[in-house]
Design a protein around this motif. Structure first.
Motif, PDB file in Angstrom:
ATOM      1  N   ASP A  53       0.836  -1.207   0.000  1.00 59.80           N
ATOM      2  CA  ASP A  53       0.000   0.000   0.000  1.00 59.80           C
ATOM      3  C   ASP A  53       0.870   1.255   0.000  1.00 59.80           C
ATOM      4  OD1 ASP A  53      -1.634  -2.191   0.670  1.00 59.80           O
ATOM      5  OD2 ASP A  53      -3.033  -0.913   1.757  1.00 59.80           O
ATOM      6  N   ARG A  54       1.927   1.238   0.779  1.00 58.34           N
ATOM      7  CA  ARG A  54       2.853   2.370   0.860  1.00 58.34           C
ATOM      8  C   ARG A  54       3.372   2.742  -0.518  1.00 58.34           C
ATOM      9  NH1 ARG A  54       8.381   2.247  -1.064  1.00 58.34           N
ATOM     10  NH2 ARG A  54       9.609   3.726   0.192  1.00 58.34           N
ATOM     11  N   ASP A  55       3.686   1.742  -1.346  1.00 58.04           N
ATOM     12  CA  ASP A  55       4.205   2.001  -2.690  1.00 58.04           C
ATOM     13  C   ASP A  55       3.175   2.731  -3.543  1.00 58.04           C
ATOM     14  OD1 ASP A  55       6.469   0.471  -1.956  1.00 58.04           O
ATOM     15  OD2 ASP A  55       5.499  -1.368  -2.647  1.00 58.04           O
ATOM     16  N   VAL A  56       1.937   2.277  -3.450  1.00 58.66           N
ATOM     17  CA  VAL A  56       0.866   2.862  -4.260  1.00 58.66           C
ATOM     18  C   VAL A  56       0.699   4.347  -3.951  1.00 58.66           C
ATOM     19  CG1 VAL A  56      -1.590   2.761  -4.833  1.00 58.66           C
ATOM     20  CG2 VAL A  56      -0.327   0.642  -4.406  1.00 58.66           C
ATOM     21  N   TYR A  57       0.651   4.681  -2.678  1.00 56.90           N
ATOM     22  CA  TYR A  57       0.431   6.078  -2.302  1.00 56.90           C
ATOM     23  C   TYR A  57       1.637   6.952  -2.651  1.00 56.90           C
ATOM     24  CZ  TYR A  57      -3.869   4.764   0.056  1.00 56.90           C
ATOM     25  OH  TYR A  57      -5.148   4.321   0.319  1.00 56.90           O
ATOM     26  N   LEU A  58       2.850   6.436  -2.437  1.00 50.70           N
ATOM     27  CA  LEU A  58       4.035   7.217  -2.790  1.00 50.70           C
ATOM     28  C   LEU A  58       4.164   7.385  -4.302  1.00 50.70           C
ATOM     29  CD1 LEU A  58       6.834   6.036  -0.339  1.00 50.70           C
ATOM     30  CD2 LEU A  58       5.800   8.301  -0.494  1.00 50.70           C
ATOM     31  N   LEU A  59       3.875   6.343  -5.034  1.00 48.49           N
ATOM     32  CA  LEU A  59       3.978   6.437  -6.499  1.00 48.49           C
ATOM     33  C   LEU A  59       2.957   7.420  -7.072  1.00 48.49           C
ATOM     34  CD1 LEU A  59       4.720   2.706  -7.336  1.00 48.49           C
ATOM     35  CD2 LEU A  59       6.172   4.653  -7.924  1.00 48.49           C
ATOM     36  N   LEU A  69      -2.787   1.250 -12.429  1.00 46.12           N
ATOM     37  CA  LEU A  69      -2.933   0.368 -11.277  1.00 46.12           C
ATOM     38  C   LEU A  69      -3.673  -0.893 -11.692  1.00 46.12           C
ATOM     39  CD1 LEU A  69      -2.659  -0.189  -8.226  1.00 46.12           C
ATOM     40  CD2 LEU A  69      -4.838   1.038  -7.910  1.00 46.12           C
ATOM     41  N   GLU A  70      -2.948  -2.006 -11.712  1.00 46.56           N
ATOM     42  CA  GLU A  70      -3.568  -3.304 -11.961  1.00 46.56           C
ATOM     43  C   GLU A  70      -4.152  -3.823 -10.653  1.00 46.56           C
ATOM     44  OE1 GLU A  70      -0.817  -5.005 -15.617  1.00 46.56           O
ATOM     45  OE2 GLU A  70      -0.569  -5.860 -13.603  1.00 46.56           O
ATOM     46  N   MET A  71      -5.317  -4.471 -10.747  1.00 49.87           N
ATOM     47  CA  MET A  71      -5.994  -4.911  -9.523  1.00 49.87           C
ATOM     48  C   MET A  71      -7.083  -5.913  -9.848  1.00 49.87           C
ATOM     49  SD  MET A  71      -8.214  -1.424  -8.850  1.00 49.87           S
ATOM     50  CE  MET A  71      -9.671  -2.186  -8.110  1.00 49.87           C
ATOM     51  N   GLY A  72      -7.418  -6.730  -8.861  1.00 49.63           N
ATOM     52  CA  GLY A  72      -8.600  -7.560  -8.971  1.00 49.63           C
ATOM     53  C   GLY A  72      -9.820  -6.768  -8.535  1.00 49.63           C
ATOM     54  N   ALA A  73     -10.987  -7.303  -8.827  1.00 54.28           N
ATOM     55  CA  ALA A  73     -12.244  -6.630  -8.462  1.00 54.28           C
ATOM     56  C   ALA A  73     -12.578  -6.937  -7.009  1.00 54.28           C
ATOM     57  CB  ALA A  73     -13.364  -7.072  -9.391  1.00 54.28           C
ATOM     58  N   ASN A  74     -11.689  -6.492  -6.136  1.00 57.07           N
ATOM     59  CA  ASN A  74     -11.767  -6.746  -4.699  1.00 57.07           C
ATOM     60  C   ASN A  74     -12.163  -5.454  -3.991  1.00 57.07           C
ATOM     61  OD1 ASN A  74     -10.002  -6.313  -2.085  1.00 57.07           O
ATOM     62  ND2 ASN A  74     -10.418  -8.509  -2.168  1.00 57.07           N
ATOM     63  N   ASP A  75     -13.115  -5.523  -3.077  1.00 56.99           N
ATOM     64  CA  ASP A  75     -13.652  -4.307  -2.465  1.00 56.99           C
ATOM     65  C   ASP A  75     -12.583  -3.472  -1.763  1.00 56.99           C
ATOM     66  OD1 ASP A  75     -16.198  -4.823  -3.358  1.00 56.99           O
ATOM     67  OD2 ASP A  75     -16.850  -5.810  -1.516  1.00 56.99           O
ATOM     68  N   GLU A  76     -11.651  -4.131  -1.072  1.00 53.13           N
ATOM     69  CA  GLU A  76     -10.599  -3.402  -0.373  1.00 53.13           C
ATOM     70  C   GLU A  76      -9.714  -2.646  -1.357  1.00 53.13           C
ATOM     71  OE1 GLU A  76      -6.666  -4.255   2.431  1.00 53.13           O
ATOM     72  OE2 GLU A  76      -7.597  -5.874   1.284  1.00 53.13           O
ATOM     73  N   ILE A  77      -9.356  -3.300  -2.466  1.00 54.86           N
ATOM     74  CA  ILE A  77      -8.483  -2.679  -3.454  1.00 54.86           C
ATOM     75  C   ILE A  77      -9.232  -1.587  -4.215  1.00 54.86           C
ATOM     76  CG2 ILE A  77      -6.884  -3.084  -5.339  1.00 54.86           C
ATOM     77  CD1 ILE A  77      -6.107  -4.492  -2.753  1.00 54.86           C
ATOM     78  N   ILE A  78     -10.501  -1.800  -4.459  1.00 58.83           N
ATOM     79  CA  ILE A  78     -11.321  -0.785  -5.116  1.00 58.83           C
ATOM     80  C   ILE A  78     -11.318   0.500  -4.287  1.00 58.83           C
ATOM     81  CG2 ILE A  78     -13.695  -0.134  -5.714  1.00 58.83           C
ATOM     82  CD1 ILE A  78     -14.116  -3.108  -6.505  1.00 58.83           C
ATOM     83  N   LYS A  79     -11.453   0.350  -2.980  1.00 57.16           N
ATOM     84  CA  LYS A  79     -11.446   1.522  -2.092  1.00 57.16           C
ATOM     85  C   LYS A  79     -10.132   2.280  -2.201  1.00 57.16           C
ATOM     86  CE  LYS A  79     -11.941   2.877   2.757  1.00 57.16           C
ATOM     87  NZ  LYS A  79     -12.128   2.396   4.156  1.00 57.16           N
ATOM     88  N   ILE A  80      -9.020   1.546  -2.234  1.00 62.22           N
ATOM     89  CA  ILE A  80      -7.705   2.182  -2.367  1.00 62.22           C
ATOM     90  C   ILE A  80      -7.599   2.912  -3.703  1.00 62.22           C
ATOM     91  CG2 ILE A  80      -5.230   1.726  -2.616  1.00 62.22           C
ATOM     92  CD1 ILE A  80      -5.610  -0.516  -0.527  1.00 62.22           C
ATOM     93  N   ALA A  81      -8.049   2.268  -4.764  1.00 61.45           N
ATOM     94  CA  ALA A  81      -7.985   2.893  -6.094  1.00 61.45           C
ATOM     95  C   ALA A  81      -8.758   4.202  -6.125  1.00 61.45           C
ATOM     96  CB  ALA A  81      -8.523   1.927  -7.144  1.00 61.45           C
TER      97      ALA A  81
END
Length: 243
Positions: A53-59, A69-81
């Motif tokens: 997660d740290r990488d995503v926010y810094l990038l 941002l590649e991701m699965g259709a996962n609720d937690e990851i959707i929220k981050i996106a």
């Protein structure tokens, strides 16, 4: 001309092998951009096996080109996106036991769920790409789901064991790209592309961007990351000039 986006996941893979802070994919992304990359690709997996997660926010704060941002259709990851607001979200299939993504997303079988994610992203003006096999059924489903892009899975082409088999797979990719454009989709491509097989894909006028990671990161062990990116970028540019 096709653009080159670099996936820096495997820089994070090396870091996570020791559970320390080096090498840093954020630093790697900066080197890739300085070497000419048109975008940076990262896959935030549910199991966090490489990108954190740290990488995503810094990038998001440091990328100067485009963040995919590649991701699965996962609720937690959707929220981050939705919090991070990448320039592009690419939905991919994800299985915990796989070493890497093994095939395209079955959009046709998950149309309602995928269309819902596309709609969620669209409310925040985040375009969505769907990573699919070069098959007409999946392309039609991607268009029906409201995706802006498809990323054609080039794995079978890259893994072909004979020239005839590779030519057959290449023809399928070329035809799928044409069909995708006719359906109103924009087209990217990736998975397994390397210094030997990228040029024909890069030469396809229908493909806007190539996503390449493992081959470049592997080569960088011997040449340095800057040089590895520049060598791949030269292949992509020569492919365009040879048309």
């Amino acid at each position: 001309m096709a653009k080159l986006a670099i996936n820096v996941d495997h820089v994070a893979t090396v870091r996570q092998a020791r559970g320390i802070t080096e090498p840093d994919p954020v630093t790697a992304a900066g080197i890739c951009e300085l070497a000419g990359a048109a975008g940076i690709v990262i896959h935030l997996r549910e199991d966090r096996r490489h990108i954190q997660d740290r990488d995503v926010y810094l990038l998001r704060e440091t990328i100067k080109t485009k963040m995919n941002l590649e991701m699965g259709a996962n609720d937690e990851i959707i929220k981050i996106a939705l919090e991070v607001q990448p320039d592009l979200v690419t939905l991919v299939p994800e299985k915990r036991e796989e070493l890497t993504t093994e095939g395209g997303l079955d959009v046709d079988a998950q149309l309602t769920r995928i269309a819902s994610v596309v709609e969620q992203m669209g409310k925040d003006n985040i375009p969505v790409s769907l990573f699919v096999d070069p098959e007409p059924r999946q392309l039609k489903a991607a268009a029906k789901a409201g995706a802006a892009f498809v990323e054609l899975h080039t794995g079978r082409y890259c893994d072909a064991l004979s020239e005839d088999e590779q030519a057959k797979e290449f023809a399928m990719i070329a035809e799928a790209a044409e069909e995708a454009v006719s359906l109103g989709l924009r087209v990217n491509a990736g998975h397994g592309l390397n210094y030997q097989n990228t040029a024909p894909i890069a030469a396809l006028a229908t493909i806007e961007e190539l996503s390449i990671g493992h081959a470049i990161i592997a080569r960088s062990v011997f040449t340095g990351l800057d040089q590895a990116v520049r060598e791949m970028l030269a292949i992509v540019m020569r492919a365009e000039s040879s048309l």
